[in-house]
Design a protein around this motif. Structure first.
Motif, PDB file in Angstrom:
ATOM      1  N   VAL A  69       0.860  -1.184   0.000  1.00 25.51           N
ATOM      2  CA  VAL A  69       0.000   0.000   0.000  1.00 25.51           C
ATOM      3  C   VAL A  69       0.896   1.233   0.000  1.00 25.51           C
ATOM      4  O   VAL A  69       1.655   1.436   0.946  1.00 25.51           O
ATOM      5  N   PRO A  70       0.841   2.045  -1.067  1.00 27.50           N
ATOM      6  CA  PRO A  70       1.698   3.231  -1.111  1.00 27.50           C
ATOM      7  C   PRO A  70       1.532   4.088   0.135  1.00 27.50           C
ATOM      8  O   PRO A  70       0.416   4.338   0.587  1.00 27.50           O
ATOM      9  N   GLY A  71       2.642   4.521   0.730  1.00 23.57           N
ATOM     10  CA  GLY A  71       2.579   5.322   1.952  1.00 23.57           C
ATOM     11  C   GLY A  71       3.702   6.338   2.014  1.00 23.57           C
ATOM     12  O   GLY A  71       4.809   6.086   1.523  1.00 23.57           O
ATOM     13  N   LEU A  72       3.423   7.501   2.604  1.00 29.45           N
ATOM     14  CA  LEU A  72       4.409   8.554   2.765  1.00 29.45           C
ATOM     15  C   LEU A  72       4.728   8.723   4.248  1.00 29.45           C
ATOM     16  O   LEU A  72       3.838   8.983   5.055  1.00 29.45           O
ATOM     17  N   ASN A  73       6.004   8.551   4.591  1.00 29.33           N
ATOM     18  CA  ASN A  73       6.479   8.784   5.961  1.00 29.33           C
ATOM     19  C   ASN A  73       6.804  10.266   6.095  1.00 29.33           C
ATOM     20  O   ASN A  73       7.641  10.804   5.367  1.00 29.33           O
ATOM     21  N   ARG A  74       6.174  10.944   7.046  1.00 31.73           N
ATOM     22  CA  ARG A  74       6.371  12.390   7.148  1.00 31.73           C
ATOM     23  C   ARG A  74       7.797  12.756   7.555  1.00 31.73           C
ATOM     24  O   ARG A  74       8.273  13.842   7.234  1.00 31.73           O
ATOM     25  N   ASP A  75       8.482  11.854   8.254  1.00 29.31           N
ATOM     26  CA  ASP A  75       9.874  12.136   8.607  1.00 29.31           C
ATOM     27  C   ASP A  75      10.746  12.247   7.357  1.00 29.31           C
ATOM     28  O   ASP A  75      11.690  13.041   7.315  1.00 29.31           O
ATOM     29  N   ASP A  76      10.423  11.420   6.343  1.00 30.72           N
ATOM     30  CA  ASP A  76      11.155  11.524   5.073  1.00 30.72           C
ATOM     31  C   ASP A  76      10.881  12.875   4.413  1.00 30.72           C
ATOM     32  O   ASP A  76      11.781  13.489   3.821  1.00 30.72           O
ATOM     33  N   ALA A  77       9.623  13.312   4.482  1.00 27.95           N
ATOM     34  CA  ALA A  77       9.269  14.620   3.906  1.00 27.95           C
ATOM     35  C   ALA A  77       9.993  15.743   4.633  1.00 27.95           C
ATOM     36  O   ALA A  77      10.483  16.701   4.015  1.00 27.95           O
ATOM     37  N   TYR A  78      10.079  15.641   5.957  1.00 29.61           N
ATOM     38  CA  TYR A  78      10.713  16.702   6.746  1.00 29.61           C
ATOM     39  C   TYR A  78      12.183  16.914   6.365  1.00 29.61           C
ATOM     40  O   TYR A  78      12.733  18.001   6.547  1.00 29.61           O
ATOM     41  N   GLU A  79      12.833  15.872   5.866  1.00 29.66           N
ATOM     42  CA  GLU A  79      14.260  15.960   5.529  1.00 29.66           C
ATOM     43  C   GLU A  79      14.511  16.675   4.208  1.00 29.66           C
ATOM     44  O   GLU A  79      15.651  17.058   3.909  1.00 29.66           O
TER      45      GLU A  79
END
Length: 367
Positions: free
Chosen positions: A110-120
């Motif tokens: 299931v495609p998912g976005l980790n917000r910690d990755d976005a924050y970087e």
């Protein structure tokens, strides 16, 4: 170009988890309910207090939407309604688009976005006044892109309206045109080979269902090729000629396109080649007739053995269609030619506008 401080996105804003709201619990009203792919419904209560950015967390991950009003982002999203530093929300919207958060998916299931990755992710941070200037420029270019697409959509609606005005609804046939079987209006109605092509990096175009559209045009965003030898093998039963109509018989039914001058193609799987008799049927008329009758909402009324996912070839051949005078069909073909000529010029203009927007976006947020 001015240089601005480069900071992690996490120093600009926080991604807040959306809140679940089942479809059955949505009460209508004027509050938009946002999922990861945009507005999915309406409610009478909001969980944000003003302008809100919505980012896809599950499903359409990384997709970004801007709501100018209070809204309800559901639990497949993150949302932003406050920032840690002064920010123009339209500028931040385009900043997130430029980051292309869709590339950060880490889940195979299931495609998912980790917000910690976005924050970087690193972003340039101009002063608020400069943010507003950039946002205004990009918004104008974006609006122009949307106008171009709206004009293309109106072209499709115009052609269907002209078709119905000239010929009436083909199903009740209010103008009492003669009806005959499709196969009797054609030199041939040929099924494609039922084998998977051997793809190559170059060669002869081999069309697939994904190359057809529900507006009668071609989509070449994903092209595939075969060798000259395979092309000959796949056209033994019939070469594809100018004016022939290609349609899908399985998967996505109701997508159709006409073979244009200069096209050398063969057929992949799940396609049908229809060759109208030129003394009976204008190709442009048959194209729009098939677009209308094979649309998902009408196909089962036209052919009892067919659905929006599967077209029965025997039923297609036996399908009775209206046959107006060839002179009237030719008049409609002239209208189609004029609209397509206009859309061709608009398409080139649209590509230039898209290029301008992408260039502005890249320049505005390059580090």
């Amino acid at each position: 170009m001015m240089k601005y401080p480069i900071v992690p996105l996490g120093e600009v804003c926080d991604f807040v988890y959306g809140d679940g709201l089942k479809e059955a619990d949505r009460k209508g009203g004027n509050v938009p309910v946002y999922g990861s792919n945009g507005i999915v419904g309406w409610h009478d209560e909001a969980i944000t207090k003003g302008e809100t950015l919505i980012v896809g967390r599950k499903g359409s991950i990384g997709e970004v939407h801007l709501s100018k009003n209070p809204c309800w982002p559901i639990d497949t999203t993150y949302y932003i309604e406050k920032t840690k530093v002064p920010c123009d929300f339209t500028w931040l919207y385009y900043t997130l688009l430029a980051l292309d958060l869709t590339r950060l998916n880490k889940s195979a299931a299931v495609p998912g976005l980790n917000r910690d990755d976005a924050y970087e992710q690193k972003v340039p941070l101009p002063p608020l006044t400069e943010q507003k200037r950039i946002a205004s420029l990009l918004a104008r270019a974006d609006h122009l892109r949307q106008l171009r697409q709206t004009a293309r959509d109106l072209g499709d609606e115009l052609l269907q309206s002209v078709f119905l005005e000239m010929f009436g609804d083909p199903l009740p046939n209010p103008k009492n045109w003669k009806r005959i079987r499709l196969e009797n209006c054609c030199d041939q109605v040929v099924d494609c080979m039922h084998t998977t092509p051997n793809w190559t990096n170059s060669g002869v175009l081999c069309v697939r269902t994904s190359n057809l559209t529900n507006t009668g045009g071609w989509d070449w965003s994903d092209t595939r090729y075969v060798t000259e030898e395979e092309y000959k093998e796949r056209t033994v039963r019939s070469e594809v000629n100018v004016g022939d109509i290609i349609l899908s018989r399985e998967g996505t039914v109701g997508v159709v396109a006409i073979v244009l001058s200069g096209m050398k193609i063969c057929l992949g799987q799940r396609l049908v080649q229809v060759s109208p008799k030129r003394k009976v049927m204008a190709s442009e008329f048959m194209l729009w007739l098939l677009l209308y009758e094979l649309s998902p909402e009408r196909i089962e009324k036209v052919m009892t053995g067919s659905t929006s996912q599967h077209l029965n070839l025997a039923d297609l051949r036996k399908m009775e269609i209206i046959v107006p005078p060839l002179s009237l069909q030719a008049e409609f073909a002239g209208v189609v030619a004029r609209v397509e000529s206009l859309r061709g010029r608009m398409g080139e203009s649209a590509r230039q506008v898209d290029g301008l927007f992408e260039s502005l976006l890249a320049q505005s947020f390059s580090s």
